[in-house]
Write an enzyme that holds these catalytic residues in place. Structure first.
Site, PDB file in Angstrom:
ATOM      1  N   HIS A 166       0.842  -1.213   0.000  1.00  0.00           N
ATOM      2  CA  HIS A 166       0.000   0.000   0.000  1.00  0.00           C
ATOM      3  C   HIS A 166       0.875   1.260   0.000  1.00  0.00           C
ATOM      4  O   HIS A 166       0.446   2.313   0.456  1.00  0.00           O
ATOM      5  CB  HIS A 166      -0.931   0.046   1.214  1.00  0.00           C
ATOM      6  CG  HIS A 166      -1.661  -1.236   1.479  1.00  0.00           C
ATOM      7  ND1 HIS A 166      -2.900  -1.520   0.980  1.00  0.00           N
ATOM      8  CD2 HIS A 166      -1.277  -2.346   2.184  1.00  0.00           C
ATOM      9  CE1 HIS A 166      -3.272  -2.728   1.372  1.00  0.00           C
ATOM     10  NE2 HIS A 166      -2.298  -3.254   2.086  1.00  0.00           N
ATOM     11  N   LYS A 293      15.743  22.039  -9.575  1.00  0.00           N
ATOM     12  CA  LYS A 293      15.058  20.809  -9.976  1.00  0.00           C
ATOM     13  C   LYS A 293      15.854  19.901 -10.901  1.00  0.00           C
ATOM     14  O   LYS A 293      16.637  20.350 -11.731  1.00  0.00           O
ATOM     15  CB  LYS A 293      13.735  21.154 -10.655  1.00  0.00           C
ATOM     16  CG  LYS A 293      12.744  21.721  -9.672  1.00  0.00           C
ATOM     17  CD  LYS A 293      11.339  21.637 -10.197  1.00  0.00           C
ATOM     18  CE  LYS A 293      10.812  20.226 -10.104  1.00  0.00           C
ATOM     19  NZ  LYS A 293       9.469  20.132 -10.665  1.00  0.00           N
ATOM     20  N   GLU A 300       9.203   9.290 -16.656  1.00  0.00           N
ATOM     21  CA  GLU A 300       7.812   9.698 -16.874  1.00  0.00           C
ATOM     22  C   GLU A 300       7.349   9.325 -18.287  1.00  0.00           C
ATOM     23  O   GLU A 300       6.209   8.904 -18.490  1.00  0.00           O
ATOM     24  CB  GLU A 300       7.666  11.213 -16.673  1.00  0.00           C
ATOM     25  CG  GLU A 300       7.895  11.644 -15.235  1.00  0.00           C
ATOM     26  CD  GLU A 300       7.974  13.167 -15.128  1.00  0.00           C
ATOM     27  OE1 GLU A 300       9.074  13.715 -15.300  1.00  0.00           O
ATOM     28  OE2 GLU A 300       6.942  13.793 -14.895  1.00  0.00           O
TER      29      GLU A 300
END
Ligand code: ARG
Length: 467
Positions: A166, A293, A300
């Site tokens: 989970h 960043k 992705e």
């Protein structure tokens, strides 16, 4: 090229005998597949050479005509390879583009090539050859990805990390063990690829339009020449079957789904909050506005490509659904889905292999996280069963109280004083501290397939012998 472009409105030279005029412009546009099936030119030429050679061997065409045909086809192969060939949409597809060029090059002998053959078995052959080669490439690519994982697993057989269910901390595992989970997944993908190659290894050529032919052809000879195990057995099925394309797409969809799960983990692990890995500059990008960043774009995009591949599977299943036997033009829509999925899958596997080889593993961060979230609570419960003779359900309850106490005090399980543990259950001794560390926890999981470093090394050896 000699496709008769002066006679724009005349009937088609390949099948125009009963047609008084050529197609409407829209008809030509919807009908043509040359824009994408030109990818099949090498397979088409190979198939035609095998067919012509067999026709001559069987005395169906003369040896001289066969020699002219083979020579002409070789010339066309060179022309297409070098970019000199001009494809024409008026000639619909790759089969007719090549045949028309052959006629221009060698004259009337070209017309004999299509004896005992139809575009229906021709396209089934070309496409099958293409898919078979693509599956062979996929098999190699998966082997490379598995090898990358085996190397990382070996390096990190002892590196502890939190195992999740989970996406909540569950029990400590080793990073090597986590890597080996992907080896299992991609190993199954590769097994599916091998099985599909076996499955589709039958030659369609000679099924003709759908009923076979009255000419004394030798389908075993063409099958052998084209590297197939044997010819297909039913001519109707042969020209209406696209299972090989559907199998390719199913395999690709499952593999891409695996890749997307890996991609998702890379995205999560590379966040500053997790910080389990650092992506190499080679597989990440910066932000044009936020200088701090480092974005996991490659991961992705791999995650996103899965959408295209899964979409292609559904698209072709939908094209094939409810089609009556045998060939229908609907089936021309098979190729773009397979080409697109193949390109996406190839790229996704290559990107993942590169990322896995390049990524920096932050073992310190993994270890710190492995110890948090009371990840060794199950070890405490198991200890109570083993050393204090408690039934597991009672041990689970006692452990729950210990976790609540640690939570209340804001400390780890291993930091609780013995007296407080004994106040919860008097059977607890100071030996319990030996199982509360993450290293002890993973080392104890020696069951077959478990996370103990000793077991992970066995799994690696098993795979090394098979990769
Ligand atoms: N371009 C066609 C395809 O991809 C070739 C087969 C055409 N056959 C036919 N009977 N019109 O399916």
């Amino acid at each position: 090229m000699a496709d008769g472009s002066s006679e724009t409105k005349s009937s088609n030279q390949m099948w125009g005998g009963r047609f008084a005029s050529g197609p409407d412009a829209i008809m030509e546009e919807i009908n043509a597949s040359i824009g994408f099936d030109k990818k099949l030119y090498a397979q088409d030429i190979r198939g035609s050479i095998a067919h012509a050679t067999m026709l001559a061997h069987q005395g169906i065409i003369s040896a001289e005509d066969k020699d002219k045909i083979v020579h002409g086809l070789d010339t066309i192969l060179t022309e297409i390879d070098s970019g000199a060939f001009e494809f024409s949409r008026r000639l619909e597809d790759i089969h007719m583009n090549i045949e028309a060029r052959l006629a221009a090059l060698i004259g009337p002998a070209a017309g004999r090539l299509h004896t005992a053959r139809s575009r229906n078995d021709q396209v089934a052959l070309d496409f099958r050859l293409w898919v078979k080669e693509e599956l062979q490439k996929t098999e190699k690519a998966l082997t490379g990805l598995i090898a990358a994982f085996l190397d990382r697993a070996e390096e990190h057989a002892e590196t502890v990390m939190p195992g999740f269910t989970h996406l909540q901390t569950a029990q400590p595992v080793t990073f090597g063990h986590h890597c080996m989970a992907y080896v299992e997944m991609f190993g199954r993908d590769r097994a599916r690829v091998r099985h599909a190659i076996e499955h589709m290894d039958e030659s369609p050529i000679g099924a003709a339009a759908l009923a076979g032919t009255g000419f004394p052809i030798d389908r075993h000879m063409t099958a052998k020449a084209l590297g197939f195990r044997e010819p297909t057995r039913n001519s109707i099925d042969t020209v209406s079957d696209r299972d090989f394309a559907l199998e390719f797409l199913s395999i690709a969809a499952i593999a891409a789904t695996h890749l997307s799960r890996l991609a998702e983990e890379i995205v999560i692990w590379s966040t500053p909050q997790f910080g389990f890995i650092r992506l190499s500059d080679a597989f990440s990008t910066g932000s044009s506005i936020m200088p701090q960043k480092k974005n996991p774009d490659a991961a992705e995009l791999v995650r996103a490509k899965t959408g295209r591949v899964n979409g292609s599977l559904v698209a072709l299943l939908t094209v094939m659904k409810g089609l009556p036997l045998a060939y229908s033009k609907d089936m021309q829509e098979d190729k773009e889905q397979v080409f697109d999925a193949a390109e996406s899958l190839e790229l996704a596997i290559a990107a993942m292999t590169g990322m896995i080889r390049d990524v920096t593993i932050r073992a310190d961060r993994m270890k710190a996280a492995a110890g948090s979230g009371y990840s060794t609570a199950t070890d405490l419960a198991d200890w109570l069963v083993r050393e204090a003779g408690l039934p597991f359900r009672d041990a689970h309850h006692v452990t729950g109280r210990v976790v609540a106490l640690a939570e209340q005090k804001g400390c780890d399980l291993a930091d609780l004083p013995l007296a407080e543990l004994q106040a919860i259950n008097s059977a607890i001794t100071d030996k319990v501290y030996g199982v509360l560390t993450v290293e002890a926890s993973v080392a104890s999981r020696t069951s077959f397939g478990g996370t103990a470093p000793s077991e992970v090394r066995k799994q690696i050896a098993w795979w090394r012998a098979r990769n």
